[in-house]
Design a protein around this motif. Structure first.
Motif, PDB file in Angstrom:
ATOM      1  N   ALA A 165       0.815  -1.340  -0.284  1.00 30.94           N
ATOM      2  CA  ALA A 165       0.269   0.002  -0.229  1.00 30.94           C
ATOM      3  C   ALA A 165       0.439   1.406  -0.009  1.00 30.94           C
ATOM      4  CB  ALA A 165      -0.908  -0.016   0.958  1.00 30.94           C
ATOM      5  N   GLU A 166       1.859   1.112   0.512  1.00 27.12           N
ATOM      6  CA  GLU A 166       2.560   2.450   0.622  1.00 27.12           C
ATOM      7  C   GLU A 166       4.244   2.405  -0.588  1.00 27.12           C
ATOM      8  OE1 GLU A 166       4.708   3.013   4.396  1.00 27.12           O
ATOM      9  OE2 GLU A 166       2.620   2.942   5.558  1.00 27.12           O
ATOM     10  N   GLY A 167       3.355   1.860  -1.940  1.00 30.15           N
ATOM     11  CA  GLY A 167       4.486   1.607  -2.969  1.00 30.15           C
ATOM     12  C   GLY A 167       5.256   0.740  -2.875  1.00 30.15           C
ATOM     13  N   GLU A 168       5.750  -0.293  -2.172  1.00 30.84           N
ATOM     14  CA  GLU A 168       6.524  -1.697  -2.208  1.00 30.84           C
ATOM     15  C   GLU A 168       6.419  -2.415  -3.228  1.00 30.84           C
ATOM     16  OE1 GLU A 168       9.955  -2.683  -2.291  1.00 30.84           O
ATOM     17  OE2 GLU A 168      10.064  -1.952  -0.491  1.00 30.84           O
ATOM     18  N   THR A 169       7.613  -2.777  -4.018  1.00 28.71           N
ATOM     19  CA  THR A 169       7.648  -3.957  -4.744  1.00 28.71           C
ATOM     20  C   THR A 169       7.035  -5.426  -4.705  1.00 28.71           C
ATOM     21  OG1 THR A 169       8.833  -4.339  -5.042  1.00 28.71           O
ATOM     22  CG2 THR A 169       8.683  -2.051  -6.423  1.00 28.71           C
ATOM     23  N   GLU A 170       5.928  -5.918  -5.666  1.00 24.92           N
ATOM     24  CA  GLU A 170       5.964  -7.445  -5.243  1.00 24.92           C
ATOM     25  C   GLU A 170       7.326  -8.000  -5.072  1.00 24.92           C
ATOM     26  OE1 GLU A 170       2.702  -9.048  -7.276  1.00 24.92           O
ATOM     27  OE2 GLU A 170       1.708  -7.196  -6.498  1.00 24.92           O
ATOM     28  N   GLN A 171       7.734  -8.059  -6.535  1.00 22.80           N
ATOM     29  CA  GLN A 171       9.276  -8.679  -6.268  1.00 22.80           C
ATOM     30  C   GLN A 171      10.536  -8.297  -5.226  1.00 22.80           C
ATOM     31  OE1 GLN A 171      11.942  -6.670  -9.295  1.00 22.80           O
ATOM     32  NE2 GLN A 171      12.818  -8.574  -9.118  1.00 22.80           N
TER      33      GLN A 171
END
Length: 157
Positions: A61-67
């Motif tokens: 939700a705060e912009g971290e990537t799934e990778q």
């Protein structure tokens, strides 16, 4: 598995003490994105499904990537993390494991190169706090999967 004790109701007063630590860490110089990754990594180590659910959702939700979330268990081999993040992960793992009752000097030197002394204290507080939450949630079998991003943010601030 059946939940043993609902920490949000029966343990609410006790858990409030940890919210104060969360409020302190929210104002620390440790990046919030790094805090989420540390919380996720330590929760992986401790097998805390509730915290894995919570911190993966908050991080996304705060912009971290799934990778970067998916690769966290293999952070040593993954090239998507900074030296600062790698030092924090090594510190978090060492503080969580306390192998031979010690945090190795080489891990301390690695974290010292990336963080100020005050930041190392804050990083350690973050690690010990998520370990506390993990142990509570694992012991009481807190159900995972229904967390909504930011659900506890108001309580921590």
């Amino acid at each position: 598995m059946k939940q043993r004790i609902n920490l949000l109701t029966k343990g609410a007063n006790a858990v409030k003490a940890l919210y104060g630590v969360g409020a302190y860490l929210a104002g620390s110089s440790i990046e919030k994105s790094l805090q989420h990754l540390i919380y996720f990594r330590v929760s992986q180590m401790n097998g805390c499904a509730f915290c894995l659910d919570m911190h993966s959702k908050d991080a996304r939700a705060e912009g971290e990537t799934e990778q970067r979330i998916y690769m966290l268990a293999g952070w040593r081999e993954a090239t998507v993390y900074t030296d600062r993040e790698r030092a924090a992960f090594a510190w978090a793992e060492a503080v969580t494991r306390l192998t031979n009752g010690d945090v190795p000097d080489e891990v301390y030197e690695q974290v010292r190169q990336q963080f100020s002394e005050e930041e190392i204290v804050d990083l350690t507080i973050a690690v010990t706090t998520i370990n506390s939450y993990n142990r509570l949630n694992v012991a009481f079998r807190t159900s995972a999967g229904s967390y909504k991003p930011g659900m506890f943010a108001a309580k921590a601030n």
